[in-house]
Design a protein around this motif. Sequence first.
Motif, PDB file in Angstrom:
ATOM      1  N   VAL A  23      -3.410  21.505 -46.705  1.00 27.73           N
ATOM      2  CA  VAL A  23      -3.772  22.618 -47.599  1.00 27.73           C
ATOM      3  C   VAL A  23      -5.006  23.354 -47.072  1.00 27.73           C
ATOM      4  O   VAL A  23      -5.062  24.584 -47.071  1.00 27.73           O
ATOM      5  N   VAL A  24      -5.989  22.592 -46.605  1.00 34.19           N
ATOM      6  CA  VAL A  24      -7.209  23.196 -46.069  1.00 34.19           C
ATOM      7  C   VAL A  24      -6.899  24.038 -44.834  1.00 34.19           C
ATOM      8  O   VAL A  24      -7.408  25.166 -44.683  1.00 34.19           O
ATOM      9  N   VAL A  26      -4.020  25.461 -43.988  1.00 33.73           N
ATOM     10  CA  VAL A  26      -3.266  26.657 -44.378  1.00 33.73           C
ATOM     11  C   VAL A  26      -4.188  27.682 -45.025  1.00 33.73           C
ATOM     12  O   VAL A  26      -4.069  28.891 -44.793  1.00 33.73           O
ATOM     13  N   THR A  27      -5.144  27.200 -45.817  1.00 37.50           N
ATOM     14  CA  THR A  27      -6.076  28.103 -46.502  1.00 37.50           C
ATOM     15  C   THR A  27      -7.034  28.779 -45.533  1.00 37.50           C
ATOM     16  O   THR A  27      -7.325  29.979 -45.654  1.00 37.50           O
ATOM     17  N   LEU A  28      -7.527  28.007 -44.569  1.00 35.75           N
ATOM     18  CA  LEU A  28      -8.529  28.532 -43.649  1.00 35.75           C
ATOM     19  C   LEU A  28      -7.939  29.309 -42.464  1.00 35.75           C
ATOM     20  O   LEU A  28      -8.663  30.037 -41.787  1.00 35.75           O
ATOM     21  N   TYR A  29      -6.645  29.160 -42.230  1.00 33.19           N
ATOM     22  CA  TYR A  29      -6.026  29.803 -41.061  1.00 33.19           C
ATOM     23  C   TYR A  29      -6.220  31.330 -41.048  1.00 33.19           C
ATOM     24  O   TYR A  29      -6.583  31.890 -39.995  1.00 33.19           O
ATOM     25  N   TYR A  31      -8.640  33.072 -42.219  1.00 32.55           N
ATOM     26  CA  TYR A  31     -10.032  33.346 -41.877  1.00 32.55           C
ATOM     27  C   TYR A  31     -10.278  33.092 -40.390  1.00 32.55           C
ATOM     28  O   TYR A  31     -11.056  33.812 -39.747  1.00 32.55           O
TER      29      TYR A  31
END
Length: 281
Positions: A23-24, A26-29, A31
């Motif tokens: 999840v982290v 996928v979320t940070l990709y 950015y």
Amino acid sequence: MKKTRDTKSILLRVLLYLFVILVVLVTLYPYFVMFTTAAKSRAEIYSTDGTLLPIHWLWQNFKDIWTLAPLSRYFINSLIVAGGSTLIAIVCGIPAAYALARMKFKGKKIFLGIVIISQMFAPVVLLVGIYKIMSTFGMTDSLVGLVFINAAFNQAFAIWLLRGTFISISPEMEQAATVDGCGKVSALIRILLPVAAPGIVTALIFVFINAWNEYPLQLIMLSKTEAKTIALGIAGLQSEMSNDFGLIMAGAALAAVPIILVFLAFQKYFTQGITMGAVKG
């Protein structure tokens, strides 16, 4: 039997950690892509055989964005809008939330229902009406008008979250303060607000982020360059700079900095505030 349970527990924990890591990532990709694109040259961005990471790291885009566009002016305008909206929403939300959490009055449930229902209306649905009202009062191209509009649309969420925070605080604290000679206002300021700090900070973060990232309202309300915010300024780069995505991504990366700083500054209150605001009352 015990060994089997321990093995299952370890396996579940490993799966949970892997899920969190996924999840982290996928979320940070997005950015990560934004930052690496900002560090590429224009030729490398448009190259058909380009790589995810820049071949030659180029920091010129971060410097050029300040000279080719009045980004500093946009930053100041966004800070005025987001900061002013947050201040008004929190200052007005605290007494309203306290009244809903502690006081008994006629129409309390109806008022709370209206507060919750008002969150269902997106600002974009009311753009025409909002523009006509603000035009009547001569507040188009006005940061002050935008501050009040953003505060109004974020007010319901602030009241709802802060109400849950006050409900989670024991009434005995106020009763003890009353015995010591404090009135309701004095008890609220001296006793409840320090205890409710995590919930207040959580509401502050959400309102600030919503006001900072707001785009449709700003698009219809602001037309003068000197009144534009960072969201409008970055959107304008796509035509003004002939789709120079290196500059656009550099501007977007810089625009994300205040949000990151606000979150990092108050992150220790964030989780506790969410938990306090989740109490049913």
